[in-house]
Enzyme design. Structure first.
Site, PDB file in Angstrom:
ATOM      1  N   ASP A 196       0.814  -1.219   0.000  1.00  9.38           N
ATOM      2  CA  ASP A 196       0.000   0.000   0.000  1.00  9.38           C
ATOM      3  C   ASP A 196       0.847   1.269   0.000  1.00  9.38           C
ATOM      4  OD1 ASP A 196      -2.142  -1.800   0.309  1.00  9.38           O
ATOM      5  OD2 ASP A 196      -2.030  -1.655   2.484  1.00  9.38           O
ATOM      6  N   GLU A 227     -11.478   1.040  -3.966  1.00 10.03           N
ATOM      7  CA  GLU A 227     -10.786   1.453  -2.744  1.00 10.03           C
ATOM      8  C   GLU A 227      -9.525   2.226  -3.122  1.00 10.03           C
ATOM      9  OE1 GLU A 227      -9.886  -2.204  -0.701  1.00 10.03           O
ATOM     10  OE2 GLU A 227      -8.978  -3.110  -2.466  1.00 10.03           O
TER      11      GLU A 227
END
Length: 510
Positions: free
Chosen positions: A16, A208
Site C-alpha cells: 500500500d 478502494e
C-alpha cells in the site's frame, strides 16, 4: 516515453505505498498492520533506491495495538506535503478509525494522532493548491500553480479534501468513495459529505485506495478495484469539479489485472519528477513465495488526459547485499508484534531479549523482533547465548507471518526444538552454549539447521511451509524469547544476526 524498472523498489512486506515529492526528495510510507513501530517512512532521490528514515508512529502513546488481530491494525496510509508540513492519514482498523499525524521533518518526530470522523479505510488527502496542480506535458508547466480550472461554488484553490473508501455490502465487495473538506491547521473535517465514485461498472468489486490529483485543470480520481488478489487493478475517473460528477476512463481499468512474474498489481499513487516525467508507486506480488505484497514502480504517460501505466517488470540480476547486524543499536528495520509498553530488549553487547510470559500464538506483544524477508530465497542465522534453567524458558530463531502462522527453532532444557505453533516438528540433542541457529529458505521450502560456534552446519528438518502464504502482510524473520506464562528475570543474548540473499544463479545449497 514509457519507463519500466527492475522491481521491486521496496522488497518484502511493504504494501500500500503512498509517495510525495518535496523539491528533489521523495518520501514514501507503507502499511504496517499489527506491527510496531507503525507506518515506516522511506526517503529517495530517484524513486528506485530507498532508505528507511524512521516511522510515523514510534511511541506507544501514538499507537494502541493491544489485542489487534492478524492483518488488522494500520491500513493504507497516504503522505502529502503542504505549506512546509507533512500530513499523513491512515486508518486503525478495529480501533477509533481514521487519523492524521503531522511533522515538519518526515524522519520525525510526528505528532500525536488527531482522530477524524467517518467510516471506512484507505484514507487520502488532496491539497487543491499550486503544488497539487500539474500538467501532462513533459515540462514544468503546472507546478507554478498556473490555471484556476473550474472550481465552482468556492471549490477552487486553497482548500484541502479528505477521501476514503467505505463498505456498502461486504459479501458482494461493494464499496464507495466519499469525501469531506479537511482543515489542515485544525486537523479536522468540516462541511458536507460527497460521494464521488462506486466503481467502473455496476458490479465492480472493492473500489478502494482513492487518490485525487489536479491535472490540466481537471480532477483525476485514481482507485484500486477488484480486490487485493489476482483481480487487483487500477481505474481512473475525471471531473471538472472536485466534488464531481466523475466519469470513468473508457479504457478502465487503466492498469488491468496482471499475469506473469508480478501479479496483484494495484493501489497506485502518482508522483511527478522534477523533470516533468510521471511515475506511480504501487503494490504487487511475486507468486510462489511468502514475502507478500511489495512496492513496485511504474512509468506513466498520458493519452487524452488519462494515465497509461508501463508494464511492471521484475529484475533478477541485481544481487542484494548481505546483512550483518551486531546490534550496536537497534536499527529502524526491526519490528515488534503489537505495541510494547516497555522495551524488552537491550543492545550494545549483542541483542538481549528479556524472557517474558507473553508468547507467540496469543494476542499480546511477546519478546520478538523481526524484519521483512526481502527475496523468495534467503539464508538467516544467529548465534544464541542462552542456557535455559527451567522447562518453560526458551529462545531462538523465528520465521513469522503472524500469531497463527509461524515457525520457531528454539533452545529449551530438552535441546533444540522446531515448532509450528504448538506442534513439535523436530528435535535435536542439547547443543553446547553458544549455538548457531539457521534457516535456509527457498520459496516455501524452509530447511532449519544448527551448529556449534565453530562447527559445521547440521540440517535438522525441512518444512514445506505453504501455510505461510500471506494475504495482507508478509513473512518476517527474527529472534524470539519467552518464559511461557511464568515470570522470569533472565534474558537471552543474540551475538549477531545474518541475513543473506543468494543470487538466482547461485547454488540452492547453503
Amino acid at each position: 516515453m514509457s519507463a519500466s524498472f527492475d522491481e521491486p523498489v521496496l522488497p518484502g512486506f511493504r504494501p500500500d505505498p503512498s509517495v510525495c515529492r518535496v523539491g528533489a526528495d521523495y518520501y514514501l510510507v507503507t502499511s504496517s498492520f499489527e506491527w510496531f513501530p507503525g507506518l515506516p517512512v522511506f526517503h529517495s532521490r530517484d524513486l528506485v533506491h530507498w532508505r528507511r528514515i524512521g516511522s510515523a508512529l514510534d511511541r506507544p502513546s501514538q499507537l494502541d495495538l493491544d489485542g489487534c488481530g492478524p492483518s488488522r491494525g494500520l491500513f493504507a496510509p497516504t503522505i502529502r506535503h503542504h505549506d512546509g508540513e507533512f500530513h499523513l492519514v491512515c486508518t486503525l482498523m478495529d480501533g477509533p478509525g481514521h487519523f492524521v499525524v503531522t511533522a515538519t521533518d518526515p524522519a520525525g518526530p510526528w505528532s500525536e494522532p488527531r482522530w477524524l470522523e467517518g467510516d471506512g479505510f484507505d484514507p487520502s488527502l488532496f491539497f487543491d493548491d499550486g503544488d497539487g496542480d500539474h500538467s501532462t506535458r513533459g515540462d514544468r508547466a503546472g507546478e507554478s500553480g498556473e490555471g484556476e480550472g473550474e472550481g465552482g461554488e468556492g471549490e477552487g484553490r486553497g482548500r484541502a479534501w479528505f477521501t476514503a473508501a467505505r463498505v456498502l455490502d461486504e459479501a458482494a465487495g461493494r464499496t464507495e468513495i466519499w469525501m469531506r473538506e479537511y482543515l489542515p491547521r485544525e486537523r479536522r473535517l468540516t462541511g458536507p459529505e460527497h460521494v464521488l465514485w462506486s466503481g467502473s461498472r455496476a458490479d465492480a468489486r472493492w473500489p478502494e485506495a482513492p487518490h485525487l490529483y489536479r491535472i490540466d485543470g481537471s480532477y483525476l480520481l485514481l482507485t484500486a478495484e477488484g480486490g487485493t488478489e489476482a483481480g487487483h487493478s487500477v481505474v481512473a475517473a475525471r471531473a471538472p469539479r472536485v466534488t464531481g460528477p466523475y466519469e470513468g476512463a473508457r479504457g478502465n481499468p487503466v492498469l488491468p489485472p496482471a499475469t506473469g512474474p508480478v501479479t496483484c498489481t494495484g493501489h497506485a499513487d502518482l508522483v511527478r519528477t522534477p523533470e516533468g516525467d510521471w511515475r506511480a508507486v504501487l503494490l504487487g506480488v511475486r507468486p510462489g513465495s511468502a514475502i507478500g505484497r511489495e512496492t513496485f514502480l511504474a512509468g506513466v504517460t498520458w493519452s487524452d488526459g488519462w494515465p497509461v501505466f508501463s508494464p511492471v517488470a521484475l529484475g533478477d540480476d541485481r544481487p542484494r547485499p548481505p546483512l550483518h547486524d551486531d546490534f550496536a543499536v537497534l536499527s529502524a528495520d526491526w519490528s515488534c508484534l503489537r505495541t510494547p509498553r516497555v522495551p524488552f530488549w537491550t543492545t550494545g553487547d549483542g541483542l538481549r531479549l528479556r524472557l517474558r510470559p507473553e508468547r507467540l500464538g496469543e494476542r499480546g506483544s511477546p519478546s520478538l523482533l523481526v524484519r521483512p524477508q526481502e527475496q523468495p530465497d534467503c539464508d538467516a542465522s544467529t548465534e544464541l547465548h542462552f542456557a535455559p534453567a527451567a522447562p518453560y524458558e526458551e529462545a531462538g530463531l523465528a520465521v513469522v507471518l503472524d500469531d497463527d502462522a509461524h515457525l520457531l527453532l528454539v533452545r529449551t532444557t530438552e535441546g533444540l526444538v522446531l515448532r509450528r505453533g504448538p506442534d513439535v516438528l523436530a528435535r535435536a540433542g542439547l547443543s553446547p552454549d553458544p549455538v548457531r541457529l539457521g534457516v535456509r529458505v527457498r520459496g516455501l521450502t524452509h530447511t532449519f539447521a544448527h551448529a556449534g560456534p565453530d562447527g559445521a552446519w547440521r540440517d535438522l528438518a525441512t518444512v514445506e511451509a505453504v501455510f505461510l502464504t500471506p494475504l495482507f502482510t508478509g513473512v518476517q524473520v527474527g529472534l524470539y524469547a519467552t518464559s511461557h506464562g511464568r515470570p522470569s528475570t533472565r534474558d537471552a543474548r543474540f551475538a549477531w544476526f545474518d541475513l543473506r540473499y543468494p543470487h538466482p544463479r547461485d547454488s540452492p545449497g547453503r
